[in-house]
Write a protein that holds these residues in place. Sequence first.
Motif: not given
Length: 680
Positions: A328-337, A379-388, A390-397
């Motif tokens: 699914v991530l490969e099929k939607n790799k642009e969205l994942a990126g 699963a973490g490795q696969i996610t990081n391959q498509y949603i890197k 070093e390129e993503r972030s987050f926030t929590i409140i």
Amino acid sequence: MVEERYYLTLERIMKITEENTVKEPYQSYFRHVAEFLLRIHDIKDSRHTSARASMTKERLEEEMQMLYYDVLPQNYETSYANPEYAVRELGEELGAFLSALYTELRGDIGYVYEERYDYIVIGNELFIEIYNKFEEEETPSPESLKEIFYWYASDYCDVYAADRVVEQIDPEAYDFAVKRIMESDLTDLRYLYRFGEYVSENELKTAEYLNSLPQETIDKMADTYTEGFRVGFINTGKDLSKKSVVNIRYVLGFERVVRKAIQNFEKMGLKPTIYRAASSVITRPRLGKNGFYGGIPNKQYDYDHKDDLGLVLDKQFMERKLEVMRTVLEKNKELAGSFAGPAVMEVFGEKPFAPVTKPEAVTFSKKQEELLLIMNSRAGQITNQYIKGEERSFTIISWPLPEIGNNYPEIFDEVIRINTLDANVYEKVQQTLIDALDQGEYVRIFGKGANKTDLKVSLCRLKNPEKETIFENCVADVNIPVGEVFTSPMLEGTEGVLYVSKVYLNELQYRDLEIHFKEGKTTEYTCSNFESEEENKKYICDNIMHNHESLPLGEFAIGTNTTAYMAAKKYDIADKLPILIAEKMGPHFAVGDTCYSWAEDNVVYNPNGKEIIAKENSVSACRKENPEQAYFQCHTDITIPYEELGKISVFTCEGKEIVLIENGRFTLPGTEILNEPLDK
């Protein structure tokens, strides 16, 4: 085709409520579950009628209570959803399985409101197939029933697991929650019942209270949340302009704030995805909820079924689920990126929960626990391959719930103040602490009174102190509120005992929690929650260690938010605060991954321009050669409150001691301002 299959299953389920083709006590169980499925049909049948649109709040409340009747605490003791009762009524061999089956089918509540009728059909067909087995044999073998359930989970991985991936990264694929937030009349609290979640007094009173606040206050809350997300990209040197999707996770009742946050994110070029917390054994996490959700009707029910995946987890299922995820991530790799990361709004204030461990519940075997660790790691490795990373972030409140007490409005206002403290003031004070810490070879932490903490934390060595630093100056971006300096400690040379008299981690209480470290890794642990030492160790192993034999010390931090600490004392809510705030109220130590996991190679600077170099340890350093051994997919913060703190000192290579905190007060020159809330 879905509609045709649906009505075929419905016809069969209606007959199950009337016939006697299965021997007791099983026929009573199947009748009960069939009646639940027919209640789901009643909602489906009325979804598009004008009568439903005009239903009163009282009628909607009555409908919801009927759907959740079985799992409410007052009814749970005699519910088939309770594995203890199910085993007592249906037998040791089949009771736990049939309880887990009923729990799986209860996911229909969310599906019918989302009009995901294909999901309901899949569950109906599973239920009928299990029922047929009981018609064919008086007492089917547990193995034959588990085989049916196994192939259900395996076959429909490419529905449930695939949809879960897409829901996170594609705003167009699933807009159920976004539409309700943006299009509902939020002054009419009936909207809460149209999400298909349990609506407790917390959700009702939260929405009611937020409706009483001026728009400028709502804007302030939302701006703090969304600005933290934006600044997180800036502070870590990541390019937000390359991203187009943000995942919002929140609890019902906060729709006014979320609506404004959606508007803020859209100005940043980010469209929201908001998905429901998973209910299927195929996709739900072992502990906690990930997504949007309402009130939790019974935390013991959730705890009883946290290991239901044990019915199906083997190597073949693991490979199947991971392959679906990768495809699914490969099929939607642009969205994942283009996925920027999650923006999370947590809540706190509920009555603390101390679970009861039930031997009747489904549990993992030792082999399954090992497989789960491998599956989560891969699963973490696969996610990081498509949603890197070093390129993503987050926030929590975090925000308080009305259940926190009679002073809820005052506490809410106080939390708004805490979440919006002047970051500039803290930046300067925390830099003073960091300047002292950067001189150190190691830090010593001692408890006070009954607190047994005696811990030596080894620090990374600076090669160029003029341009490098060990600690990050956390000034309320991804991690709101402001108030900590943190580092990834060196494992070698880190040793001793960490102790806390009482702490709540992921909503679970621990009394007299004690963890020992050698060379930066856990060696033994215990608590006093249960009478037997075996139960205490198992409790920690399941919920802090996440079934790893040992975990490294991934983070050492000093919390500086004495304002939050004193608010907790003033309103007597320290036992109800989330770790997000509690970690800012004293030194804390995280077991598991470092704060920089999957992003160690990013260049990160403090506000003063110095590069933070302590982003990994000797375990995470092997990530390129062996990522399965480098990451643990967990990070649990454990805080020592100021009143249990004897002393924190930095020791330099020359043996000089620099005292930072003594007897719960900041003693380092330049940090005295942090004592002012304590004095008040």
